[in-house]
Enzyme design. Structure first.
Site, short mmCIF file in Angstrom:
data_model
loop_
_atom_site.label_atom_id
_atom_site.label_comp_id
_atom_site.label_asym_id
_atom_site.label_seq_id
_atom_site.Cartn_x
_atom_site.Cartn_y
_atom_site.Cartn_z
N PHE A 85 0.85 -1.19 0.00
CA PHE A 85 0.00 0.00 0.00
C PHE A 85 0.90 1.25 0.00
CE2 PHE A 85 -1.91 -3.43 2.50
CZ PHE A 85 -3.12 -3.64 1.85
N CYS A 114 -4.71 3.10 10.32
CA CYS A 114 -5.62 4.22 10.61
C CYS A 114 -6.92 3.72 11.23
CB CYS A 114 -5.89 5.04 9.35
SG CYS A 114 -6.59 4.10 7.99
#
Length: 442
Positions: A304, A399
């Site tokens: 990512f 997150c």
């Protein structure tokens, strides 16, 4: 015998006002009181407070309530510094002192990850930045009021699709905040207000970036308004884009934006993902490198990878870095960014990280270390394959602590132990928290 449908009787909601004692806060920052051992979630209430509430929702296992009145406020309660606090959906913890916010988020993280901590797990000090003026990115919603025919300009209200009119945002970087009243006034001069979608504001090292999304081609008489907007951009040292389609950007004024990170320069398009909080991002990248301990003869995999926010600073440590990202446009940008910074010890690939990766050429190689920085959904599609890549160390940047905890279970089953854990306050005055975890192969 035929059976006829009988709708369930709705539970009668007790709407009268009640006083309760708030005992603690949940992970989302809501106060929790108890009625007959059933938790009641109260937005805006703090632990230790005696409050008057009105139930808004009642389920078998929990209730939700509206805060009506403070009978006994907490000594930790502060007056919110933003006049839009009770209406805007952006910030919802301004009534709690900042140090207490950080402490609460840190405790929430360690609680969610307690199952995977050992006596040897080190809990790092929280990473924090500025309390206000920290946002270098914001999307301004636009909506035409049917009564006044004026443009509503601001952010979504709490739990609503309506817009809170805002021309001053205390958490927005001052270099972007100063543009708000000027933009609102100027956009109201467009004749076809309903064709305006939203305004994106981003701050790069080169200055502010403004993107005007319009849903239809601008009519001829709006060309003058657009010229005035271009003049404003020039006066403010800003870059201006128009966005006539979802995936199309047209730069009208200014230079292409970029930002610097740990000695590298990262050009980006305004529709690319970059971290909202630059100061926290800088500390986050530095800590990730410290925890990874990349060596010159090692191969590091960055999953990512985006634009190369982690990849390129890691590559500066002389390790060979392979970055993998799902969005091809971002892969192309990361490759260009590596070339710009003369980092030849990098390779970038596009891949769906929710699928089996064994057929990917890059996945056939072994890696000494892996870094993951997935979106809120986590890395469930790839986390089960980490051990097969040969990594001794894994740094997971998250997150969403809930998906971090879920993915930690997979890493534990593969023989990794949680060595370090830390909270990163990317979004002060909200309940959102970023976190970083280091896993080492036992």
């Amino acid at each position: 015998m035929a059976r006829f449908f009988q709708p369930k009787k709705k539970t009668q909601l007790e709407t009268k006002h009640q006083s309760v004692l708030v005992e603690r806060m949940d992970h989302n920052g809501a106060g929790i009181a108890y009625q007959k051992n059933k938790p009641v979630f109260i937005d805006g209430a703090l632990p230790g407070e005696k409050v008057v509430i009105q139930l808004t929702e009642s389920k078998s296992k929990f209730s939700r309530a509206k805060l009506i009145k403070l009978l006994q406020p907490s000594e930790l309660r502060l007056k919110p510094f933003c006049k839009h606090f009770n209406q805007c959906g952006g910030c919802h913890l301004q009534h709690l002192g900042y140090s207490s916010q950080v402490e609460h988020k840190s405790q929430s993280l360690t609680h969610l990850m307690s199952k995977y901590q050992t006596a040897n797990t080190e809990v790092a000090l929280p990473i924090v930045g500025d309390e206000s003026g920290y946002r270098r990115r914001a999307r301004i919603s636009l909506f035409v009021d049917k009564k006044t025919q004026l443009l509503q300009f601001g952010f979504r209200k709490k739990q609503s699709k309506q817009i809170e009119n805002i021309t001053d945002c205390a958490v927005l970087d001052p270099r972007l905040n100063v543009l708000l009243p000027k933009l609102k006034s100027l956009l109201n001069t467009f004749s076809s207000l309903t064709s305006l979608g939203h305004v994106e504001l981003v701050l790069g090292d080169t200055g502010p970036v403004m993107v005007l999304r319009h849903l239809k081609p601008l009519v001829e008489k709006d060309e003058q308004a657009l010229m005035t907007l271009m003049t404003l951009a020039k006066e403010e040292g800003a870059t201006l884009y128009s966005m006539p389609e979802t995936d199309k950007l047209v730069r009208l004024v200014g230079d292409a934006p970029s930002y610097s990170e740990t000695g590298v320069t990262l050009p980006f398009e305004p529709n690319h993902f970059i971290q909202v909080n630059q100061k926290v991002n800088q500390q986050m990248v530095a800590q990730a490198i410290e925890w990874l301990e990349p060596q010159a003869d090692e191969r590091v995999l960055d999953l990512f990878c985006g634009l190369g926010n982690f990849s390129l600073p890691i590559a500066q440590q002389s390790a060979f870095v392979v970055g993998v990202e799902g969005v091809d446009e971002m892969v192309q940008q990361a490759t260009a960014n590596a070339a710009l910074n003369q980092l030849s010890n990098t390779e970038f690939y596009q891949a769906n990280l929710e699928e089996d990766l064994s057929s990917q050429l890059w996945a056939k190689e072994k890696f000494d270390k892996v870094l993951l920085d997935p979106a809120r959904a986590g890395a469930s599609g790839i986390v089960d394959q980490i051990s097969a890549l040969g990594a001794k160390r894994v740094v997971y940047v998250s997150c969403n602590p809930a998906t971090l905890a879920r993915d930690s279970e997979s890493l534990e089953k593969q023989g990794y132990q949680l060595a370090k854990l830390g909270m990163l306050d990317m979004f002060p005055h909200t309940s959102h928290l970023e976190s970083m975890a280091l896993f080492i192969k036992a």
